[in-house]
Design an enzyme around this catalytic site. Sequence first.
Site, PDB file in Angstrom:
ATOM      1  N   ASP A  88       0.922  -1.358   0.049  1.00 41.10           N
ATOM      2  CA  ASP A  88      -0.082   0.101  -0.046  1.00 41.10           C
ATOM      3  C   ASP A  88       0.965   1.141   0.000  1.00 41.10           C
ATOM      4  O   ASP A  88       1.597   1.414   0.971  1.00 41.10           O
ATOM      5  CB  ASP A  88      -0.748  -0.045   1.096  1.00 41.10           C
ATOM      6  CG  ASP A  88      -1.931   1.046   1.410  1.00 41.10           C
ATOM      7  OD1 ASP A  88      -2.188   1.574   0.193  1.00 41.10           O
ATOM      8  OD2 ASP A  88      -2.653   1.234   2.195  1.00 41.10           O
ATOM      9  N   ASP A 135      -2.855   2.369  -6.015  1.00 45.61           N
ATOM     10  CA  ASP A 135      -1.702   2.618  -5.013  1.00 45.61           C
ATOM     11  C   ASP A 135      -1.763   1.121  -4.148  1.00 45.61           C
ATOM     12  O   ASP A 135      -1.094   1.070  -3.082  1.00 45.61           O
ATOM     13  CB  ASP A 135      -1.977   3.818  -4.156  1.00 45.61           C
ATOM     14  CG  ASP A 135      -3.077   3.583  -3.004  1.00 45.61           C
ATOM     15  OD1 ASP A 135      -4.024   3.065  -3.537  1.00 45.61           O
ATOM     16  OD2 ASP A 135      -2.987   4.154  -1.961  1.00 45.61           O
ATOM     17  N   GLU A 136      -2.549   0.329  -4.519  1.00 47.73           N
ATOM     18  CA  GLU A 136      -2.626  -0.976  -3.725  1.00 47.73           C
ATOM     19  C   GLU A 136      -2.593  -2.311  -4.577  1.00 47.73           C
ATOM     20  O   GLU A 136      -3.185  -2.323  -5.566  1.00 47.73           O
ATOM     21  CB  GLU A 136      -3.842  -1.003  -2.884  1.00 47.73           C
ATOM     22  CG  GLU A 136      -4.101  -0.533  -1.349  1.00 47.73           C
ATOM     23  CD  GLU A 136      -5.224  -0.674  -0.749  1.00 47.73           C
ATOM     24  OE1 GLU A 136      -5.672  -1.752  -0.291  1.00 47.73           O
ATOM     25  OE2 GLU A 136      -6.077   0.297  -0.876  1.00 47.73           O
TER      26      GLU A 136
HETATM   27 MG   LIG Z   1      -2.431   4.009   0.282  1.00 50.16          MG
END
Ligand SMILES: [Mg+2]
Length: 363
Positions: free
Chosen positions: A14, A108-109
């Site tokens: 993350d 973003d993950e």
């Molecule tokens: Mg994040």
Amino acid sequence: MTSQSQIRKIIHIDMDAFYASVEQLDHPELKNQPLAVGGSEKRGVVAAASYEARKFGVRSAMSGMQAKKLCPDLIFVKPRFDRYKEVSKKIRAIFNQYTDLVEPLSLDEAYLDVTLNKKGNPSATLIAQEIRAQIFNELNLKASAGISINKFVAKIASDFNKPNGQKTVAPEEVESFVASLDVRKFHGIGKVTAEKMYQMGIFTGVDLKNQSLATLEDHFGKSGVRFYELSRGIDHNPVIPDRIRKSLAAEHTFENNLASEIYMLEQLKGITTEVSKRLKNQNTAGKTITLKIKYSDFNIQTRSKTLDDYTLNYDVIYQTVKTLLLSNELNNSVRLLGISISNLNNTTTPKNDNVSSQLSFKF
Ligand SMILES: [Mg+2]
């Protein structure tokens, strides 16, 4: 033929304050400033906040007005999603240096299955460290990671040492880790369900584990089984890369656990029909046939055979799963049977090198 129930090594990565960090990267004057990506206008909402802004209590999904109240010096910038996508692609390319089993959840993950990986590194903890270092060295961005035996635990763990940190929950720690968690932290337990659990006196993982499967199914229907499994740290969901079909499967959970192979073979006929129909519909055929056996204690065993030729034929598939079922004694009564066909003729299987060197177990 292989019989395996190998422990998986899953990493959840993350990025830290991703949008805000990209803005600070591209606009050095914004570095170390309280920053919100999103709108400051009346209806504006904060899409992401830098850690400097978070110190003031600014959070994503908060209205711009409220954010400005909490942090009067807050700087707002408009989101540039094309740019975030571009950076996200570069991050993905780094992941792919380690494994092809990458399942993005958002820009973003992502989940990575590194059980077998291209670096031949047996330690998922060290791989996570390496990936985070590489992201920092090449892109100047920080990431956090959770490392464990499944997606459920890895995702929760990635929050623990955020920002710029990581947490490993080793196989033997999974149960106690989950036991101590607030059920509100469980992914898959929403606000309403959590409230219901609180009213039932279920506050933590261990409270949840103390409920019988029947009670959970009574109160939560189909999700009851899922909660029963999660409270034991069990999550069999695979990491699915980019939704490219690599296998095709059908399975069936029985109303009552089955103990006799004769009944199981009857069930396998129906499941074979389903699988063979799906192969036909997808205009594909496969070489590897896997029988999945889920026991009444929720342990899962898979037995596979790879044929010389591609098939979608009912008789070939049925004879193969029949042989697989009868090849070894069953450990327990059976709750679910499934058949999956992989090694499909429409895809190429990702190569994982150095497989033999990874047999030693290290997290
Ligand atoms: Mg994040």
